[in-house]
Design an enzyme around this catalytic site. Structure first.
Site, PDB file in Angstrom:
ATOM      1  N   TYR A 261       7.746  23.482 -35.292  1.00  0.00           N
ATOM      2  CA  TYR A 261       8.871  24.411 -35.488  1.00  0.00           C
ATOM      3  C   TYR A 261       9.543  24.259 -36.727  1.00  0.00           C
ATOM      4  O   TYR A 261       9.499  23.341 -37.572  1.00  0.00           O
ATOM      5  CB  TYR A 261       9.737  24.501 -34.358  1.00  0.00           C
ATOM      6  CG  TYR A 261       8.959  24.723 -32.987  1.00  0.00           C
ATOM      7  CD1 TYR A 261       8.386  26.043 -32.756  1.00  0.00           C
ATOM      8  CD2 TYR A 261       8.563  23.718 -32.107  1.00  0.00           C
ATOM      9  CE1 TYR A 261       7.772  26.456 -31.724  1.00  0.00           C
ATOM     10  CE2 TYR A 261       7.732  24.195 -30.979  1.00  0.00           C
ATOM     11  CZ  TYR A 261       7.492  25.336 -30.592  1.00  0.00           C
ATOM     12  OH  TYR A 261       6.617  25.744 -29.845  1.00  0.00           O
TER      13      TYR A 261
ATOM     14  N   ARG B 208       5.014  17.428 -16.344  1.00  0.00           N
ATOM     15  CA  ARG B 208       3.893  17.928 -15.627  1.00  0.00           C
ATOM     16  C   ARG B 208       4.127  17.470 -14.058  1.00  0.00           C
ATOM     17  O   ARG B 208       3.615  18.160 -13.174  1.00  0.00           O
ATOM     18  CB  ARG B 208       2.636  17.695 -16.395  1.00  0.00           C
ATOM     19  CG  ARG B 208       2.591  18.628 -17.490  1.00  0.00           C
ATOM     20  CD  ARG B 208       1.290  18.391 -18.475  1.00  0.00           C
ATOM     21  NE  ARG B 208       1.406  17.249 -19.054  1.00  0.00           N
ATOM     22  CZ  ARG B 208       0.522  16.494 -19.944  1.00  0.00           C
ATOM     23  NH1 ARG B 208      -0.805  17.160 -20.086  1.00  0.00           N
ATOM     24  NH2 ARG B 208       0.755  15.313 -20.440  1.00  0.00           N
TER      25      ARG B 208
ATOM     26  N   CYS C 282      -0.109  15.356 -10.267  1.00  0.00           N
ATOM     27  CA  CYS C 282      -0.709  16.179 -11.562  1.00  0.00           C
ATOM     28  C   CYS C 282      -1.825  15.206 -11.815  1.00  0.00           C
ATOM     29  O   CYS C 282      -1.829  13.937 -11.910  1.00  0.00           O
ATOM     30  CB  CYS C 282       0.422  15.903 -12.516  1.00  0.00           C
ATOM     31  SG  CYS C 282      -0.032  16.489 -14.155  1.00  0.00           S
TER      32      CYS C 282
END
Length: 376
Positions: free
Chosen positions: A160, A320, A343
């Site tokens: 970004y 996660r 997970c």
């Protein structure tokens, strides 16, 4: 590590910094949910997502990347205008009911084309455009405070805008480039302005990529210096991620993307050394009190406690595992490990994000579907 009951773990004890008083050292890390509506407003599904993790025992929830600029990106949560305050405030109010604090990750992204892969280079931005970006972050911080967030996190990681400035890949030759101070100038300016204009009693930290994992990008050699500059500017915390750059392929597709969202074949705690390196750099410049958050396959409380006890990080970041099971913390504290829906790092959640579908755990979805079919 001395064997003791999990309820006595250091990571389960309170911690305080700036205006943040957390009930424990556990943070649910930001991850795009695709649960905002098309215009970036909060939805009931998004509120439910975070409330479930607040109920599950996290001391801090950092809300997914939230746009500070009005640029097309469907279902990206937004915070560039006060019109978003009512929904955001409803979300923070609900989360606070469970003794959980909430920050919001502020994100700016440059012009880019999903179809062609073209992405605007920060070297091409004018000084006026850079000033506008700084203004947008400060404006978003004002809105975040009004919306009830306990602090803001500047997204200086992955691919970004801010991370494109603070990277060695930034080839600007003016005051926003050339060296460490120049490349970090946009971030240090924003930190200083938020503390001055929004309030010095309001928490402002950032997330950075400890290593970028692309040719010519930042390694710990650069990010430790960056962290010291951010500390000097007044950052209240540093959350350490990795990779996520687009220079080696589409979003989270190449090696850098793999390091950001490590799949099953990577080892447990693969990025602990990055948090440890940043922590050592902060100690070296007299800023040891700035908490560092670690991320990257911290898959149980025992391992998180080990990292904490060894002084490698202050806040244990989890994403996660708690997407798979919102009660990930509670079940471990109560000794119900066998009940945890674990997970497996298959990254189907990532693929759903890439398809702009609601980002849910595939294993959890399958379990819920099976229970519904069985009439439970």
């Amino acid at each position: 590590m001395e064997k003791r009951a999990r309820k006595d773990y250091g990571i389960l004890q309170p911690v305080k910094y700036r205006n943040m008083e957390l009930k424990n050292h556990l943070e649910w890390l930001p991850a795009v949910t695709e649960l905002a509506d098309e215009d970036g407003f909060v939805t009931d599904a998004l509120i439910e997502r975070h409330v479930d993790r607040a109920k599950g025992g996290f001391g801090l929830i950092d809300v997914e990347a939230t746009g500070v600029n009005d640029r097309k990106s469907p279902k990206l949560l937004r915070i560039y205008d006060k019109k978003f305050v009512p929904g955001l405030k409803e979300m923070t109010d609900e989360v606070h009911k469970y003794g959980c604090k909430m920050t919001v990750q502020l994100i700016h992204f440059v012009k880019q084309s999903v179809r062609t892969g073209w992405k605007q280079d920060v070297a091409d931005l004018t000084l006026e455009e850079i000033k506008e970006i700084e203004d947008q972050f400060v404006n978003a911080a004002f809105i975040a405070r009004e919306a009830g967030f306990d602090g803001v996190e500047l997204h200086d990681a992955h691919g970004y805008t801010l991370s494109s400035f603070t990277s060695l890949l930034n080839k600007r030759t003016d005051e926003y480039g050339r060296g460490f101070e120049g490349r970090c100038k946009i971030v240090t300016n924003i930190i200083k302005r938020i503390h001055k204009e929004v309030g010095d009693d309001y928490c402002c930290g950032l997330r950075l990529s400890g290593e970028e994992f692309v040719n010519g990008g930042n390694t710990l050699k650069q990010t430790t210096v960056n962290a010291q500059l951010f500390a000097e500017a007044g950052t209240d915390f540093i959350s350490v991620s990795a990779g996520g750059k687009t220079e080696d392929g589409a979003w989270y597709m190449g090696y850098s993307g793999n390091r950001c969202m490590p799949p099953a074949y990577y080892p447990q705690g693969l990025h602990v050394y990055l948090a440890e390196g940043i922590k050592k750099a902060l100690r070296a410049c007299g800023a040891a009190d700035i908490p560092v958050t670690v991320s990257g396959k911290i898959d149980d409380l025992d391992y998180g406690e080990k990292v904490f006890e060894e002084g490698k990080a202050d806040i244990i970041g989890v994403c996660r595992p708690a997407l798979a099971d919102p009660e990930w913390i509670t079940k471990q504290v109560e000794g119900r490990d066998s009940e945890i829906l674990k997970c497996v790092y298959c990254n189907e959640c990532l693929r759903r994000d890439q398809r702009h579908e609601p980002v849910n755990c595939a294993i959890r979805d399958a379990k819920l579907a099976a229970a519904a079919k069985a009439g439970k």
